[in-house]
Design a protein around this motif. Structure first.
Motif, PDB file in Angstrom:
ATOM      1  N   PRO A 820       0.784  -1.224  -0.017  1.00  0.00           N
ATOM      2  CA  PRO A 820      -0.026   0.068   0.221  1.00  0.00           C
ATOM      3  C   PRO A 820       0.739   1.222   0.169  1.00  0.00           C
ATOM      4  O   PRO A 820       2.195   1.306   0.069  1.00  0.00           O
ATOM      5  N   SER A 821       0.211   2.460   0.042  1.00  0.00           N
ATOM      6  CA  SER A 821       1.025   3.515  -0.144  1.00  0.00           C
ATOM      7  C   SER A 821       2.034   3.718   1.153  1.00  0.00           C
ATOM      8  O   SER A 821       1.752   3.407   2.272  1.00  0.00           O
ATOM      9  N   LEU A 822       3.272   4.301   0.656  1.00  0.00           N
ATOM     10  CA  LEU A 822       4.320   4.388   1.460  1.00  0.00           C
ATOM     11  C   LEU A 822       4.437   5.891   1.985  1.00  0.00           C
ATOM     12  O   LEU A 822       5.351   6.152   2.697  1.00  0.00           O
ATOM     13  N   ALA A 823       3.691   6.669   1.389  1.00  0.00           N
ATOM     14  CA  ALA A 823       3.712   8.255   1.833  1.00  0.00           C
ATOM     15  C   ALA A 823       3.872   8.233   3.205  1.00  0.00           C
ATOM     16  O   ALA A 823       4.908   8.849   3.779  1.00  0.00           O
ATOM     17  N   GLU A 824       2.700   8.008   3.853  1.00  0.00           N
ATOM     18  CA  GLU A 824       2.390   8.298   5.281  1.00  0.00           C
ATOM     19  C   GLU A 824       3.697   7.711   6.266  1.00  0.00           C
ATOM     20  O   GLU A 824       4.246   8.060   6.921  1.00  0.00           O
ATOM     21  N   PRO A 825       3.756   6.159   5.878  1.00  0.00           N
ATOM     22  CA  PRO A 825       4.642   5.523   6.726  1.00  0.00           C
ATOM     23  C   PRO A 825       6.178   6.056   6.671  1.00  0.00           C
ATOM     24  O   PRO A 825       6.757   6.142   7.487  1.00  0.00           O
ATOM     25  N   LEU A 826       6.646   6.750   5.332  1.00  0.00           N
ATOM     26  CA  LEU A 826       7.828   7.299   5.203  1.00  0.00           C
ATOM     27  C   LEU A 826       7.872   8.531   5.908  1.00  0.00           C
ATOM     28  O   LEU A 826       8.917   8.952   6.537  1.00  0.00           O
ATOM     29  N   LEU A 827       7.154   9.368   5.724  1.00  0.00           N
ATOM     30  CA  LEU A 827       6.968  10.632   6.426  1.00  0.00           C
ATOM     31  C   LEU A 827       7.028  10.447   8.016  1.00  0.00           C
ATOM     32  O   LEU A 827       7.552  11.366   8.896  1.00  0.00           O
ATOM     33  N   LYS A 828       6.550   9.170   8.470  1.00  0.00           N
ATOM     34  CA  LYS A 828       6.383   9.031  10.093  1.00  0.00           C
ATOM     35  C   LYS A 828       7.685   8.085  10.477  1.00  0.00           C
ATOM     36  O   LYS A 828       7.637   7.924  11.765  1.00  0.00           O
ATOM     37  N   THR A 829       8.436   7.747   9.586  1.00  0.00           N
ATOM     38  CA  THR A 829       9.947   7.074   9.931  1.00  0.00           C
ATOM     39  C   THR A 829      10.899   7.777   9.296  1.00  0.00           C
ATOM     40  O   THR A 829      11.807   8.083  10.277  1.00  0.00           O
ATOM     41  N   PRO A 868       1.822  12.110  -2.573  1.00  0.00           N
ATOM     42  CA  PRO A 868       1.715  12.738  -1.295  1.00  0.00           C
ATOM     43  C   PRO A 868       2.855  12.936  -0.812  1.00  0.00           C
ATOM     44  O   PRO A 868       2.995  13.813   0.373  1.00  0.00           O
ATOM     45  N   LEU A 869       4.001  12.395  -1.113  1.00  0.00           N
ATOM     46  CA  LEU A 869       5.222  12.729  -0.277  1.00  0.00           C
ATOM     47  C   LEU A 869       5.921  13.839  -0.702  1.00  0.00           C
ATOM     48  O   LEU A 869       6.424  14.737   0.055  1.00  0.00           O
ATOM     49  N   LEU A 870       6.415  13.956  -1.899  1.00  0.00           N
ATOM     50  CA  LEU A 870       7.557  14.978  -2.362  1.00  0.00           C
ATOM     51  C   LEU A 870       7.242  16.549  -2.071  1.00  0.00           C
ATOM     52  O   LEU A 870       7.816  16.986  -1.889  1.00  0.00           O
ATOM     53  N   PRO A 871       5.920  16.851  -2.193  1.00  0.00           N
ATOM     54  CA  PRO A 871       5.547  18.186  -2.238  1.00  0.00           C
ATOM     55  C   PRO A 871       5.709  18.648  -0.647  1.00  0.00           C
ATOM     56  O   PRO A 871       6.493  19.574  -0.271  1.00  0.00           O
ATOM     57  N   ARG A 872       5.440  17.810   0.233  1.00  0.00           N
ATOM     58  CA  ARG A 872       5.758  18.201   1.643  1.00  0.00           C
ATOM     59  C   ARG A 872       7.293  18.241   1.998  1.00  0.00           C
ATOM     60  O   ARG A 872       7.671  18.993   2.887  1.00  0.00           O
ATOM     61  N   LEU A 873       7.944  17.143   1.533  1.00  0.00           N
ATOM     62  CA  LEU A 873       9.343  17.151   1.734  1.00  0.00           C
ATOM     63  C   LEU A 873      10.131  18.162   1.170  1.00  0.00           C
ATOM     64  O   LEU A 873      11.148  18.746   1.581  1.00  0.00           O
ATOM     65  N   LEU A 874       9.893  18.427  -0.130  1.00  0.00           N
ATOM     66  CA  LEU A 874      10.511  19.337  -0.700  1.00  0.00           C
ATOM     67  C   LEU A 874      10.031  20.933  -0.092  1.00  0.00           C
ATOM     68  O   LEU A 874      11.047  21.787  -0.271  1.00  0.00           O
TER      69      LEU A 874
END
Length: 982
Positions: A820-829, A868-874
């Motif tokens: 499943p989506s890795l965006a939230e798990p990556l942001l939380k870990t 979902p990941l890159l905009p918040r990270l960048l």
């Protein structure tokens, strides 16, 4: 008016004398200074008072103050002064120089400099348009007496520095003054030659007046040699006069060498380089230069040593100029054989500082085919190889006295650490030169290497240097260790040619000789671990000669390596601890290289190796030793044709590690940073020793898991046998890998609860900072403190966890992105607590894993993982860059010194972030190319490209469009005095 000025001058004379007296209070001195500043606004009064104060009967400090008054009036009020007054000032200054100054010996040099500045300031405003006769006036003034000649020289020196060298004037005025000076160069060169010729004729080194004049003359000449036309230098033969001083007037060697250095270091066209070579290689110039170099070679004192450095630098520059012209139709000068012979001899000088520029010069010279194959150069190469053998010896520490080099090192280096930092670069260049020569004369290089190795093998072991107390084992300063260490380096460089050119006659002829030498090295036995470690270094470059036909020798080598690896653990206070760990490290590295080069030959020993590793794991052996052997075993399992057998071996190796890694106790410890710090003994150093076992096991697990992930073959397709193995063995470890990265990041959020010493362990080490700055870390044998060990544990284990995750993403990306989506798990870990993380840690995340996550993600999973990941990270990264630049700018605005490391870190972070954005663009371009879209063949890093990356209707990259453009401009943001790495 004049009477009032004289009266006022006398008042100022008393006040100035008073402020320089010890009886003057700070308040009175400050009050007088304020009055002086007010008085300066009246330029007429300043000029009149200044000319009264510079009279020679006044005190020197008073006269100097008078010169300053006149100079300020010229600088700030010249345009307001009437023409008649300007003429009066010019005449007054020249009259003062010729008639109203003391003799050359009695007048202080700073007063002569001050009065010369008056003429220079007038020249900047009047010459040549309104003062066309200045050249003639200066020539006449110089002929008046020795003092006037010296002042004229100071005037010429100052105007050349200000106008031409430093360029303190605008372009038009600078060109006008320079052109006027060029028109007067012939009499200027005659003026420069006059005191030199006088010294050469009279050899009156005790004549104080002539000495002062000659010293000023050489300083002025040096400034003019930076820019005057080379043809004029050639026509006047001024360098010939300078060279003759090297022999006739030893006191002026430094100044004369400075003039020669200025000429040979000038940049220019090929024709100008030819002129420089012609000027310096004339016999009248070259022979005194060589004689000076040879006479200074013993260097009994520091001043003579620096003369030697200057003379050597001139010869090196000439050699480099000849090398630059060698690719053209250019015949070297007649003195070329004598020059290169001397340069080859100087490589062997005991001083490393003298030899170092010569190594670079020879590297450049041998790159030129025409010169490298010339009989003169080719004939010197065997001698040069012999010399380099001695230069590879690690001797010359300033604190020691076991070599002639030590005395010279005391002139150049403050301590041993500075010398060792320099020597690391020196030995690297010396090794490169050996390799270069070995490519040109491989047979001779191999002959010398074998001869030296056999000499070292046959020599008795010498553990102490002369004059030292007896010792049973070698130290890093023992003569035998030094010989073994340098011999191993020389052998590795010499063997490079046959290893890369196996089908040549030289390689075929070397094979039996190399195998015989390898057998001798393998048979060499000693109880000294330090010598054995250098033996491993000498063995490593020869292992490529092994094949299935040398099974006896191969097995003997493997047994020797394994016995060296199996050294028992030494206590921290054991004097043999360092040498034993060094031996283990070399043996492990050699065994790993052997497994990589000859896996099939070692495959029969796989079961024994696995059994030995299991013994180490059960006995809690050394982390480095065990992890390297696990890595070697994984390399061998890749050669197994039976997938099930490989799975069984890997399961056996990884089983104990995985059990600990996934144990409830450890899993609980990595849920919160406080628990993790307590479990590892980070928070309370009183419990650090008791928790050492936990840190050791964690380090072993992460390093070994990283080795397995890196060395295990990558899956070619989904369902590949290696894909299945990775799914069974490596994927279950990912959960705690993410948790470990999360808790490592979370340590920064509780930094406020730590003591200063504990919080320092989260900072980058000095070596890591040097690496970011692009500098080499100095070698050090110091025992690590508890703080340094803890710092290495925190950063090393985090790095291993990132490398494991990176290897898994690269090799088994389909499996990684299948869920499943890795965006939230990556942001939380992986990206947990970004606000509290230092910039260096975020940069490591960007470089270490984020880019591969972006490039390996399948296009059809963009919506799930990247959108979902890159905009918040960048967005966060861009804000941190802005904050970094703002902080640097604030420091610069406050006129404080900017931390070079902080500035470089922000710059590199911006560049890495831009690389991440570019990688996204490349992915999009590759997809467009595969779909036949010609417009997508060239990736462009701009907002429009990024906004198109999201699948239709997603709108996920809209927030990145502006960020991309801003990052690009941010990465190029100008910073004064900043260094951009190549």
């Amino acid at each position: 008016m004049r009477t009032d000025c004289i009266k006022q001058s006398r008042i100022w004379l008393k006040k100035i004398q008073f402020i320089y007296s010890p009886d003057c209070s700070n308040e009175a001195r400050s009050s007088i200074y304020k009055e002086i500043e007010t008085m300066k606004s009246d330029y007429i009064l300043s000029l009149r008072a200044g000319f009264e104060l510079i009279r020679k009967e006044n005190l020197d400090v008073v006269r100097n103050f008078g010169y300053q008054l006149i100079e300020d009036a010229i600088k700030y009020f010249w345009n307001d002064i009437p023409l008649s007054e300007k003429v009066s000032i010019k005449e007054g200054v020249f009259r003062h120089i010729s008639q109203e100054m003391k003799s050359l010996q009695d007048e202080k040099i700073y007063l002569k400099t001050s009065v010369s500045k008056l003429v220079v300031e007038i020249m900047k405003r009047e010459f040549p348009q309104h003062w066309p006769t200045l050249g003639t006036e200066l020539e006449q003034l110089a002929a008046t007496n020795a003092l006037c000649a010296q002042v004229v020289l100071l005037i010429l020196k100052q105007v050349s520095e200000d106008v031409i060298v430093l360029r303190l004037l605008d372009g038009v005025r600078r060109k006008e003054i320079q052109q006027a000076l060029v028109e007067n160069l012939h009499w200027l060169m005659a003026l420069f030659q006059r005191p030199i010729q006088l010294m050469l004729q009279t050899k009156a080194e005790n004549d104080e007046e002539l000495n002062q004049l000659l010293s000023t003359c050489l300083q002025t000449l040096n400034v003019y040699l930076e820019w005057i036309h080379l043809k004029l230098i050639e026509e006047t033969g001024i360098l010939r006069f300078c060279s003759l001083l090297l022999h006739s007037a030893p006191a002026y060697r430094a100044a004369s060498l400075g003039c020669l250095m200025t000429v040979v270091e000038r940049k220019g066209t090929h024709e100008e380089k030819k002129t420089i070579i012609k000027c310096v290689t004339e016999m009248d110039v070259f022979e005194p230069l060589v004689a000076c170099c040879l006479s200074c070679s013993p260097a009994p004192d520091e001043s003579t040593f620096h003369l030697l450095l200057s003379a050597t630098s001139i010869l090196v520059s000439v050699g480099e100029l000849i090398g630059d012209l060698s690719n053209e139709d250019y015949a070297p000068p007649a003195v070329f054989p004598q020059l290169v012979t001397l340069l080859a001899e100087l490589v062997g000088h005991p001083s490393h500082s003298v030899s170092f520029p010569l190594l670079t010069m020879w590297l450049d010279l041998l790159d030129k085919t025409a010169l490298a194959k010339s009989p003169v150069v080719n004939g010197l190469l065997p001698q040069l190889l012999q010399t380099l053998q001695n230069k590879l010896l690690k001797v010359g520490l300033p604190s020691r006295h076991d070599s002639v080099s030590c005395r010279f090192s005391q002139f150049e280096f403050d301590d041993d650490e500075a010398f060792l930092t320099f020597f690391a670069t020196f030995r690297n260049d010396a090794g490169l030169l050996v390799k270069k020569i070995a490519n040109l004369i491989p047979g001779e290089a191999l002959r010398q290497a074998i001869f030296w190795a056999e000499q070292v093998l046959a020599a008795p072991i010498q553990t102490i240097a002369e004059g030292e107390p007896p010792a049973s084992l070698c130290t890093q300063y023992s003569p035998s260790y030094l010989q073994w260490d340098s011999m191993a380096t020389f052998l590795e460089c010499a063997v490079q040619y046959p290893r890369k050119n196996k089908n040549t006659k030289v390689a075929e002829a070397f094979t039996p000789q190399g195998l015989r030498l390898l057998g001798q090295l393998v048979s060499f036995t000693t109880g000294d671990a330090l010598l054995l470690s250098t033996t491993m270094s000498a063995i490593s470059p020869l292992t490529y000669l092994l094949s299935a036909t040398e099974s006896v020798l191969f097995n003997s080598l493997v047994d020797k390596l394994l016995s060296a690896i199996d050294i028992p653990h030494m206590k921290p206070n054991d004097p043999r601890r360092y040498s034993c760990r060094l031996l283990q490290s070399h043996a492990c590295s050699s065994f790993l290289n052997l497994c990589t080069a000859h896996p099939l030959l070692l495959l029969p020993r796989l079961d024994d190796l696995v059994s030995y590793i299991m013994t180490l794991l059960n006995q809690a052996g050394e982390s480095l030793q065990t992890s390297i052997l696990i890595e070697a075993a994984v390399i061998l399992t890749n050669e197994l044709t039976d997938t099930q057998s490989q799975r069984d071996h890997l399961t056996q190796l990884l089983g104990p590690l995985a059990n600990w890694w996934r144990s409830p106790e450890f899993s609980q410890a990595i849920t919160r940073p406080e628990l993790f710090a307590e479990y590892m003994g980070i928070m309370d150093w009183n419990t650090a020793l008791a928790k050492a076992g936990n840190r050791k096991q964690c380090h072993l697990c992460l390093r070994s898991m990283d080795s397995i992930a890196r060395r295990l073959k990558a899956a070619k397709t989904s369902g590949d046998p290696y894909d299945i193995i990775a799914g069974e063995l490596l994927r279950p470890l990912l959960d705690n890998i993410f948790r470990y990265i999360r808790v490592s990041n979370a340590l920064y959020s509780i930094r406020g609860q730590m003591t200063v010493e504990v919080a320092a362990t989260l900072e980058l080490s000095e070596n890591e900072k040097l690496q970011i700055l692009g500098l080499n870390a100095p070698p050090s044998n110091r025992v690590k403190s508890d703080a340094v060990r803890m710092q290495h544990f925190v950063h090393d284990t985090f790095g291993f966890a990132l490398q494991f995750l990176n290897s898994f993403v690269v090799k088994y990306g389909a499996m990684f992105f299948s869920g499943p989506s890795l965006a939230e798990p990556l942001l939380k870990t992986l990206y947990y607590e970004l606000e509290s993380l230092p910039l260096a840690r975020i940069r490591l995340l960007i470089r270490g894993i984020t880019r591969n996550i972006v490039t390996r993600c399948p296009v059809e999973r963009y919506n799930d993982h990247l959108i979902p990941l890159l905009p918040r990270l960048l967005e966060h990264c861009f804000r941190r860059i802005n904050e970094g630049w703002l902080k640097i700018q604030q420091v610069r605005d406050s006129e404080e010194e900017v931390d070079v490391f902080e500035e470089e870190l922000v710059r590199l972070f911006a560049r890495d972030l831009l690389d991440l954005v570019v990688s996204v663009c490349v992915q999009r371009a590759a997809r467009g190319a595969s779909e036949g879209d010609a417009d997508m063949m060239e990736p462009k890093c701009d907002g429009e490209t990024l906004s198109e990356l999201a699948p239709t209707g997603s709108g996920g990259f809209d927030g990145v469009r502006d960020i991309a453009t801003q990052i690009r401009s941010c990465e190029e943001r100008p910073c004064a005095n900043s260094r951009v790495p190549s």
